[in-house]
Design a protein around this motif. Sequence first.
Motif, short mmCIF file in Angstrom:
data_model
loop_
_atom_site.label_atom_id
_atom_site.label_comp_id
_atom_site.label_asym_id
_atom_site.label_seq_id
_atom_site.Cartn_x
_atom_site.Cartn_y
_atom_site.Cartn_z
N PHE A 71 0.71 -1.06 -0.05
CA PHE A 71 0.25 -0.12 -0.10
C PHE A 71 0.79 1.09 0.42
CE2 PHE A 71 -3.24 -3.43 1.22
CZ PHE A 71 -3.95 -2.96 0.47
N LYS A 72 1.91 1.23 0.89
CA LYS A 72 3.05 2.62 0.83
C LYS A 72 3.03 3.12 -0.87
CE LYS A 72 7.32 3.70 2.85
NZ LYS A 72 6.97 4.87 3.03
N TYR A 73 3.41 1.19 -1.81
CA TYR A 73 4.38 1.57 -2.69
C TYR A 73 3.35 1.24 -4.25
CZ TYR A 73 8.66 1.87 -0.16
OH TYR A 73 10.22 2.24 1.05
N ARG A 74 2.52 2.13 -3.61
CA ARG A 74 1.05 1.40 -5.05
C ARG A 74 0.93 0.32 -5.81
NH1 ARG A 74 -0.04 8.57 -5.93
NH2 ARG A 74 -0.23 8.43 -4.44
N LEU A 75 1.08 -1.27 -4.94
CA LEU A 75 1.79 -1.88 -5.92
C LEU A 75 0.24 -3.23 -5.60
CD1 LEU A 75 5.00 -2.91 -4.23
CD2 LEU A 75 4.60 -1.50 -7.08
N THR A 76 -1.41 -2.02 -5.94
CA THR A 76 -2.15 -2.90 -5.60
C THR A 76 -3.18 -3.81 -6.45
OG1 THR A 76 -3.07 -0.65 -5.37
CG2 THR A 76 -3.29 -1.93 -3.27
N ASN A 77 -2.21 -3.24 -7.71
CA ASN A 77 -2.44 -3.47 -8.95
C ASN A 77 -2.47 -4.91 -9.52
OD1 ASN A 77 -3.91 -1.55 -9.69
ND2 ASN A 77 -2.22 -0.65 -10.94
N TYR A 78 -1.31 -5.00 -8.74
CA TYR A 78 -1.10 -6.63 -8.47
C TYR A 78 -1.82 -7.57 -8.08
CZ TYR A 78 3.34 -5.02 -10.73
OH TYR A 78 4.47 -4.39 -11.28
N LEU A 79 -2.97 -7.14 -7.41
CA LEU A 79 -3.35 -7.78 -5.96
C LEU A 79 -4.64 -8.66 -6.59
CD1 LEU A 79 -4.01 -5.99 -3.04
CD2 LEU A 79 -2.97 -8.42 -2.99
N TRP A 80 -4.73 -7.82 -7.98
CA TRP A 80 -6.16 -8.49 -8.39
C TRP A 80 -5.74 -8.99 -9.90
CZ3 TRP A 80 -10.04 -7.03 -5.97
CH2 TRP A 80 -9.86 -6.79 -5.30
N ILE A 81 -4.62 -9.64 -10.56
CA ILE A 81 -4.38 -9.98 -11.46
C ILE A 81 -3.75 -11.29 -11.28
CG2 ILE A 81 -2.64 -10.52 -14.05
CD1 ILE A 81 -2.34 -7.02 -13.70
N PRO A 82 -3.05 -11.48 -10.16
CA PRO A 82 -2.57 -12.54 -9.73
C PRO A 82 -4.18 -13.62 -9.60
CG PRO A 82 -1.54 -11.48 -9.69
CD PRO A 82 -2.08 -10.50 -9.42
N GLY A 83 -5.38 -12.43 -8.47
CA GLY A 83 -6.23 -12.95 -8.35
C GLY A 83 -7.19 -13.26 -9.52
N ILE A 84 -7.48 -12.77 -9.90
CA ILE A 84 -8.68 -13.69 -10.92
C ILE A 84 -7.72 -14.37 -12.29
CG2 ILE A 84 -8.67 -13.07 -13.86
CD1 ILE A 84 -9.28 -9.58 -12.22
N ILE A 85 -6.69 -14.15 -12.14
CA ILE A 85 -5.99 -16.20 -13.15
C ILE A 85 -6.40 -17.29 -11.83
CG2 ILE A 85 -3.66 -17.38 -13.52
CD1 ILE A 85 -3.12 -13.94 -14.59
N THR A 86 -5.89 -16.88 -10.41
CA THR A 86 -5.86 -17.89 -9.80
C THR A 86 -7.09 -18.34 -9.56
OG1 THR A 86 -4.29 -17.22 -8.54
CG2 THR A 86 -5.56 -18.28 -6.98
N ILE A 87 -8.50 -17.25 -9.60
CA ILE A 87 -9.52 -17.81 -9.30
C ILE A 87 -10.14 -18.69 -11.01
CG2 ILE A 87 -11.96 -16.68 -9.19
CD1 ILE A 87 -10.73 -17.03 -6.77
N LEU A 88 -9.84 -17.95 -12.02
CA LEU A 88 -10.17 -18.52 -12.99
C LEU A 88 -9.54 -20.03 -13.42
CD1 LEU A 88 -9.48 -15.89 -16.13
CD2 LEU A 88 -12.02 -17.04 -15.27
N TYR A 89 -8.32 -20.30 -12.95
CA TYR A 89 -7.79 -21.45 -12.87
C TYR A 89 -8.75 -22.56 -11.58
CZ TYR A 89 -5.15 -25.65 -10.87
OH TYR A 89 -4.38 -26.74 -11.24
N CYS A 90 -9.22 -22.65 -11.05
CA CYS A 90 -9.51 -22.78 -9.65
C CYS A 90 -10.98 -23.45 -10.37
CB CYS A 90 -10.02 -22.23 -8.45
SG CYS A 90 -8.29 -21.91 -7.22
N LEU A 91 -11.91 -22.14 -10.99
CA LEU A 91 -13.00 -22.80 -11.22
C LEU A 91 -12.99 -24.01 -12.39
CD1 LEU A 91 -15.41 -19.20 -11.27
CD2 LEU A 91 -15.26 -20.71 -9.81
N LEU A 92 -12.04 -22.99 -13.39
CA LEU A 92 -12.01 -24.81 -14.40
C LEU A 92 -11.43 -26.08 -13.85
CD1 LEU A 92 -11.52 -25.05 -17.72
CD2 LEU A 92 -9.18 -24.66 -17.49
N PHE A 93 -10.85 -25.58 -12.81
CA PHE A 93 -10.05 -27.21 -12.17
C PHE A 93 -11.30 -28.04 -11.92
CE2 PHE A 93 -8.85 -29.98 -8.78
CZ PHE A 93 -7.63 -30.64 -8.90
N PHE A 94 -12.66 -27.61 -10.63
CA PHE A 94 -13.38 -27.47 -10.70
C PHE A 94 -14.50 -28.41 -11.04
CE2 PHE A 94 -11.01 -26.56 -6.54
CZ PHE A 94 -11.49 -27.42 -5.49
N TRP A 95 -14.38 -27.72 -12.76
CA TRP A 95 -15.55 -27.32 -13.53
C TRP A 95 -14.77 -28.87 -14.60
CZ3 TRP A 95 -14.83 -28.02 -19.04
CH2 TRP A 95 -16.63 -28.06 -19.60
#
Length: 253
Positions: free
Chosen positions: A22-46
């Motif tokens: 948060f100090k160095y404004r790196l919050t954008n890196y939270l969302w992209i890995p998160g989206i990829i992770t969620i997509l992988y999890c959904l694909l795996f269980f599907w």
Amino acid sequence: MNFATEFGSGLKSYGEAHRVIFKYRLTNYLWIPGIITILYCLLFFWLTGYFAGRIATEADAYPGWLSWMGSFTHWFLKSIYWVAIVFFFFASLKYILQVLLSPLLSNLSVAVEKRVLGHEPDELNWKEVMQDIGRSLQLAIRNFLHEFFYCFILNFVPGVGQIGCFIISAYYYGFGYMDYVLERKRMTVKESVKFTKQHKGTAIGLGLVMNVMMLIPFVGWIVAPTYATVAATLETLRLLGHTMDTSTGLVQE
């Protein structure tokens, strides 16, 4: 530093990672890995749900070979299938994510080093990026096989074996995220293995928190890769001799 000191430092580094993000404004890196992770999890269980349905359909089409088992045994086999799927999901998730996210998380590690140390690490060309992806795949396969072998043996020891597996899993988790810095310093896989063994307390501390975060569905899966990368980068830079105060931005080498 001794094992206990490094272990404690690895645990505490996630609080520091939170401040850095948060100090160095790196919050954008939270969302992209998160989206990829969620997509992988959904694909795996599907996919696993799809194949489970196909298996059930085939079994219903030829009920004779299952009729002698009874409904309880049929239910038990289905339960075993899903338990095995969930186990494989958690066992493989960290390594697959490290490979899928390696370009992005490696870039995050570079961004952290740039901000906390005040200098620009050497930029990688496309050839080096592809080499690093290959290295991540090589390391992921190596670590997965090692972890599987050790945990397979330990699982024959009730209670203590499961605790041992959790610690071993944490070690290889931490190792994978520390390696983003080590590969950038152009260490070979062999050198990286040696370095991590010398600082196993840090690797286990980092991986332990990561393991716990990954047990939290969705929220943990989203934020864990980013937090682990930042925490591991900070700790690995310290182990390589850098001194920093991330609360004030003071840089010293």
